[in-house]
Design a protein around this motif. Structure first.
Motif, PDB file in Angstrom:
ATOM      1  N   SER A  10       0.764  -0.990  -0.130  1.00  0.00           N
ATOM      2  CA  SER A  10      -0.520  -0.047   0.076  1.00  0.00           C
ATOM      3  C   SER A  10       0.797   1.400   0.265  1.00  0.00           C
ATOM      4  N   THR A  41       0.540   5.977   6.892  1.00  0.00           N
ATOM      5  CA  THR A  41      -1.321   5.434   7.270  1.00  0.00           C
ATOM      6  C   THR A  41      -1.382   4.034   8.154  1.00  0.00           C
ATOM      7  N   LEU A  51       1.698   2.389   9.990  1.00  0.00           N
ATOM      8  CA  LEU A  51       2.083   2.746  11.853  1.00  0.00           C
ATOM      9  C   LEU A  51       1.771   1.101  11.956  1.00  0.00           C
ATOM     10  N   SER A  99      -6.929   2.492  12.015  1.00  0.00           N
ATOM     11  CA  SER A  99      -7.313   2.706  13.117  1.00  0.00           C
ATOM     12  C   SER A  99      -7.222   4.226  13.697  1.00  0.00           C
ATOM     13  N   GLY A 111       1.391   2.161  16.759  1.00  0.00           N
ATOM     14  CA  GLY A 111       1.572   3.656  17.279  1.00  0.00           C
ATOM     15  C   GLY A 111       2.719   4.195  16.908  1.00  0.00           C
TER      16      GLY A 111
HETATM   17  C1  LIG Z   1       2.529  -5.003  12.450  1.00  0.00           C
HETATM   18  C2  LIG Z   1       1.340  -4.255  12.369  1.00  0.00           C
HETATM   19  C3  LIG Z   1       0.764  -3.562  13.576  1.00  0.00           C
HETATM   20  C4  LIG Z   1       0.252  -2.755  13.069  1.00  0.00           C
HETATM   21  N1  LIG Z   1      -0.073  -1.425  14.392  1.00  0.00           N
HETATM   22  C5  LIG Z   1      -1.769  -0.977  14.324  1.00  0.00           C
HETATM   23  C6  LIG Z   1      -1.151   0.538  14.932  1.00  0.00           C
HETATM   24  O1  LIG Z   1      -1.003   0.912  15.582  1.00  0.00           O
HETATM   25  N2  LIG Z   1      -2.316   1.527  14.732  1.00  0.00           N
HETATM   26  C7  LIG Z   1      -2.963   1.688  13.340  1.00  0.00           C
HETATM   27  O2  LIG Z   1      -3.699   2.722  13.024  1.00  0.00           O
HETATM   28  N3  LIG Z   1      -2.793   0.451  12.458  1.00  0.00           N
HETATM   29  C8  LIG Z   1      -2.040  -0.281  12.683  1.00  0.00           C
HETATM   30  N4  LIG Z   1      -1.447  -1.944  11.686  1.00  0.00           N
HETATM   31  C9  LIG Z   1      -2.378  -1.752  10.424  1.00  0.00           C
HETATM   32  C10 LIG Z   1      -1.294  -0.274   9.095  1.00  0.00           C
HETATM   33  O3  LIG Z   1      -0.506   0.746   9.691  1.00  0.00           O
HETATM   34  C11 LIG Z   1      -2.053  -0.706   7.716  1.00  0.00           C
HETATM   35  O4  LIG Z   1      -2.384  -1.778   8.134  1.00  0.00           O
HETATM   36  C12 LIG Z   1      -1.245  -0.014   6.813  1.00  0.00           C
HETATM   37  O5  LIG Z   1      -1.062   1.373   7.030  1.00  0.00           O
HETATM   38  C13 LIG Z   1      -1.322  -0.191   5.470  1.00  0.00           C
HETATM   39  O6  LIG Z   1      -0.417  -0.090   4.866  1.00  0.00           O
HETATM   40  P1  LIG Z   1       0.209  -2.177   4.052  1.00  0.00           P
HETATM   41  O7  LIG Z   1      -1.494  -2.352   3.722  1.00  0.00           O
HETATM   42  O8  LIG Z   1       1.486  -1.999   3.778  1.00  0.00           O
HETATM   43  O9  LIG Z   1      -0.442  -2.541   5.907  1.00  0.00           O
HETATM   44  C14 LIG Z   1      -0.438  -2.218  11.810  1.00  0.00           C
HETATM   45  C15 LIG Z   1       0.118  -3.192  10.955  1.00  0.00           C
HETATM   46  C16 LIG Z   1       1.321  -4.456  10.788  1.00  0.00           C
HETATM   47  C17 LIG Z   1       1.345  -5.182   9.977  1.00  0.00           C
END
Ligand SMILES: Cc1cc2nc3c(=O)[nH]c(=O)nc-3n(C[C@H](O)[C@H](O)[C@H](O)COP(=O)(O)O)c2cc1C
Length: 363
Positions: free
Chosen positions: A222, A316, A288, A319, A291
């Motif tokens: 993403s 990105t 993120l 939540s 956090g």
């Molecule tokens: C290891 C991990 C930890 C995450 N922790 C958070 C978080 O603390 N807060 C949040 O809003 N999203 C969290 N997420 C969601 C990611 O931020 C979200 O999926 C990402 O921004 C989208 O990019 P991606 O599709 O490459 O994962 C987490 C995702 C992963 C894989």
């Protein structure tokens, strides 16, 4: 008599429909935003019908002094206020039906309001049962359990589903190419994303399908997509932060756990070096994690001399706003001018080009 019975049945059907619509709207990850918005309008229509049918309540509100009646009235008033705020914020975040409404545009607030409506709505509905119940104590306990379950659905289960069950398919050119805007200065886009840093199993669709994106049928990160959008807008170059050692596991849940361990032990996973010497600005894009910035991003920041450079942040998230990541980058990027992060909600990533364009124009 017949008319009264019909009205009562219609009232019950509308009430059930409202709960079903609310729950179905929370499954936006499956329905997509257009159906979600139409369901929002249907919910609002049902609400108006519900209020018209319960005209007796408007006359009786806060008149009955029994504690359970006062509690019911307070819950109902709070529910009504939450619904009004949810509808207004729903128009604010609408992409298709109300794009002209430019107030209250926080997705986070909209989702918290939906959780509040679901929970207060459940208490409101259950109170009718409490009033009639012979075993009042049991009915009250059941109401509390259902309210707690509704809170858990809104605060934990829905964000979890959004992250775990998302497999979005897009057409690359449609999302990435478009209007250009020059970046003032020599800048490099640096991004971190799971794809390329994860040992995905062969049949990824069957394994986790977690929070993944396919562009023209190919798996893509993403944050890589955001980076490509930015490069198309500005003509800048990009580099990926890539692990040289062990990659993250295929399962999303396992990655979350590994990333949690890395954060608590302040790990610095090894990455390929990136030459940033010829640039004044670094635009850093990251998801993120817990956090904060993912630990490979911390490695990048510590490995490079960033003094005198300006760092622009795009995070990105799934939540919870943008967390503490700006402060962490400020701590690790010694001597750099770190700008406040722009946060993009994960569901909005495929349609974020317009926002990036505005951001570039304002930077
Ligand atoms: C290891 C991990 C930890 C995450 N922790 C958070 C978080 O603390 N807060 C949040 O809003 N999203 C969290 N997420 C969601 C990611 O931020 C979200 O999926 C990402 O921004 C989208 O990019 P991606 O599709 O490459 O994962 C987490 C995702 C992963 C894989």
């Amino acid at each position: 008599m017949e008319k009264n019975k019909l009205k009562k049945t219609a009232g019950i059907v509308i009430d059930i429909l409202m709960y079903v619509l609310l729950l179905a709207q929370m499954m936006i990850v499956f329905t997509g935003s257009l159906i979600h918005e139409f369901m929002g309008i249907a919910f609002f229509v049902c609400l108006i019908a519900h209020i018209i049918m319960k005209s007796w309540w408007r006359k009786a509100v806060l008149r009955n002094k029994k504690p359970e009646r006062i509690f019911f009235d307070i819950v109902t008033i709070l529910l009504l206020l939450s619904i009004i705020a949810m509808v207004i914020s729903g128009m604010g975040v609408s992409r298709t039906i109300f794009p002209w409404f430019e107030h209250f545009q926080s997705v986070d607030i909209h989702r918290y309001l939906a959780t509040s409506v679901l929970t207060l709505g459940a208490v409101h509905g259950m109170m009718h049962f409490v009033f009639r119940a012979k075993k009042k104590k049991k009915a009250v306990i059941l109401t509390a359990v259902i309210a707690a379950a509704c809170l858990a659905i809104g605060l934990a289960a829905v964000p979890y589903m959004n992250r775990h069950l998302k497999m979005v398919e897009i057409s690359y050119d449609e999302k990435v190419t478009g209007e250009k805007a020059a970046w003032d200065g020599k800048a490099l886009v640096v991004y971190f994303t799971r794809v390329g840093n994860t040992d995905f199993e062969e049949d990824i669709d069957a394994v986790s399908g977690a929070s993944l994106l396919k562009a023209d049928g190919e798996l893509m990160g993403s944050d890589e997509l955001l980076s490509d959008m930015l490069c198309d807008i500005t003509g800048l170059e990009s580099k990926a932060i890539t692990l040289t050692g062990k990659k993250y596991p295929s399962s999303y849940a396992d990655t979350v756990s590994v990333a949690g361990d890395e954060k608590s032990s302040s790990a610095r996973p090894e990455i390929e070096s990136i030459d940033i010497s010829g640039y004044d600005d670094i635009i850093l894009i990251y998801p993120l994690w817990w956090g904060d910035i993912p630990m490979p991003v911390a490695t990048f920041l510590e490995q490079n001399d960033l003094s005198g450079k300006t760092i622009h942040l795009i995070a990105t998230q799934g939540s919870a706003g943008f967390g503490a990541s700006t402060d962490t980058v400020k701590k690790l990027a010694d001597g750099a001018d770190v700008k406040e992060v722009m946060s993009i909600y994960c569901e909005d990533i495929p349609d974020a080009r317009e926002r990036l364009l505005e951001w570039v124009k304002e930077a």
